[in-house]
Design an enzyme around this catalytic site. Structure first.
Site, mmCIF file in Angstrom:
data_model
loop_
_atom_site.group_PDB
_atom_site.id
_atom_site.type_symbol
_atom_site.label_atom_id
_atom_site.label_comp_id
_atom_site.label_asym_id
_atom_site.label_seq_id
_atom_site.Cartn_x
_atom_site.Cartn_y
_atom_site.Cartn_z
ATOM 1 N N ASP A 195 0.826 -1.201 0.000
ATOM 2 C CA ASP A 195 0.000 0.000 0.000
ATOM 3 C C ASP A 195 0.866 1.260 0.000
ATOM 4 O O ASP A 195 2.090 1.172 0.137
ATOM 5 C CB ASP A 195 -0.961 0.000 1.208
ATOM 6 N N GLU A 217 -9.670 -1.065 5.267
ATOM 7 C CA GLU A 217 -10.343 -0.692 6.499
ATOM 8 C C GLU A 217 -11.678 -1.438 6.641
ATOM 9 O O GLU A 217 -12.180 -2.008 5.662
ATOM 10 C CB GLU A 217 -10.578 0.826 6.499
ATOM 11 N N ASP A 230 -7.827 -1.926 14.233
ATOM 12 C CA ASP A 230 -9.235 -2.041 13.815
ATOM 13 C C ASP A 230 -9.447 -3.221 12.867
ATOM 14 O O ASP A 230 -10.493 -3.350 12.244
ATOM 15 C CB ASP A 230 -9.709 -0.730 13.174
ATOM 16 N N HIS A 282 -7.633 -3.994 10.086
ATOM 17 C CA HIS A 282 -7.296 -3.857 8.659
ATOM 18 C C HIS A 282 -6.027 -4.632 8.328
ATOM 19 O O HIS A 282 -5.156 -4.804 9.185
ATOM 20 C CB HIS A 282 -7.191 -2.390 8.242
#
Ligand code: GLP
Length: 261
Positions: free
Chosen positions: A67, A143, A136, A138
């Protein structure tokens, strides 16, 4: 899925490095998937040590990054392309241009995303993908709410991820880009072996949901439950919410020596 619970980050790094070393010894032209974040840093240090000791070479290998932030200048130290260069690519013997990342500053971002997925395919796909997990849930920058079949595309970071990553920007959340380009969950799932590392209590809930929760876009990392060869390396704190931790430890302790990760 194999869950390995160990006492230290050093042990996680050593196990992951064993998997990378073994792959490169049997297939010197292997394609690696490189992750950023703090979780793989000890692994990269260990790979550099093994490279210097002539145990492993990246000279014929290729690598693809997961990413990239949108909007950081080419020289920004937190641009993931620069982070990967600093932490691993520039410290070992990768050939020039053999490490690629998504072009997050392209004028036509969607075309650049499609080209990136195609470049991974053209290289024969990723043999071993190194992964971390966000608090979270990811992976890469997929996400919560990400399509479980997604391909490389632009995403908006959650407030949680902006807060988590502010530490790389001097603690100033306003400096963290809001947008990123990330390999999709569908892209990541095509890698032949996933090696995910998680450390610390802050990851305990995400690790529990990823390994033992329902497969759901709410916890994107849970998609790896569908992967035929996923290895999850965790320290005791990151494993602290796992329901079946004693079973995972029992299985790993009984693992035949010939069976590698
Ligand atoms: C970052 C990266 C992910 C990484 C995750 C966890 O935002 N995009 O690839 O796995 O968040 O980071 P860390 O390892 O620093 O906890």
């Amino acid at each position: 899925m194999e869950v390995v619970i160990v006492d230290s980050g050093q042990r996680i790094a050593a196990l992951a490095a064993d998997a990378v070393q073994q792959l490169l010894q049997t297939k010197p032209t292997a394609v690696l998937g490189l992750a950023t974040g703090s979780s793989p840093l000890a692994l990269y240090d260990e790979l550099v040590r093994r490279f210097q000791a002539k145990l492993v070479s990246f000279a014929r290998a290729k690598a693809f990054m997961l990413d990239e932030y949108v909007g950081l200048g080419a020289d920004h130290p937190e641009r993931y392309r620069n982070v990967i260069e600093r932490e691993i690519a520039g410290r070992v013997d990768f050939a020039p241009s053999s490490v690629r990342g998504p072009d997050a500053n392209a004028t036509d971002l969607m075309a650049a995303c499609r080209a990136y997925d195609q470049a991974i395919r053209d290289a024969g796909g990723v043999d071993l993908q190194i992964l971390g997990v966000g608090s979270d849930g990811h992976i890469a920058f997929n996400e919560p709410g990400s399509s479980l079949a997604s391909r490389t595309r632009i995403k908006t970071l959650t407030r949680q991820t902006v807060a988590d990553n502010a530490r790389f920007f001097g603690g100033d959340e306003s400096l963290v880009p809001r947008h990123v380009v990330t390999q999709g969950l569908g892209t990541i799932m095509e890698a032949r072996h996933l090696v995910l590392m998680a450390l610390g209590r802050g990851k305990a809930e995400a690790v529990h949901q990823m390994v033992e929760g329902a497969v759901s876009a709410l916890w994107p990392a849970s998609i790896i439950q569908f992967h035929p060869h996923a290895t999850v390396l965790v320290d005791r704190e990151a494993a602290s919410r796992l329901q079946l931790s004693s079973y995972y430890e029992h299985v790993y302790a009984a693992k035949p020596p010939w069976q590698t990760l």
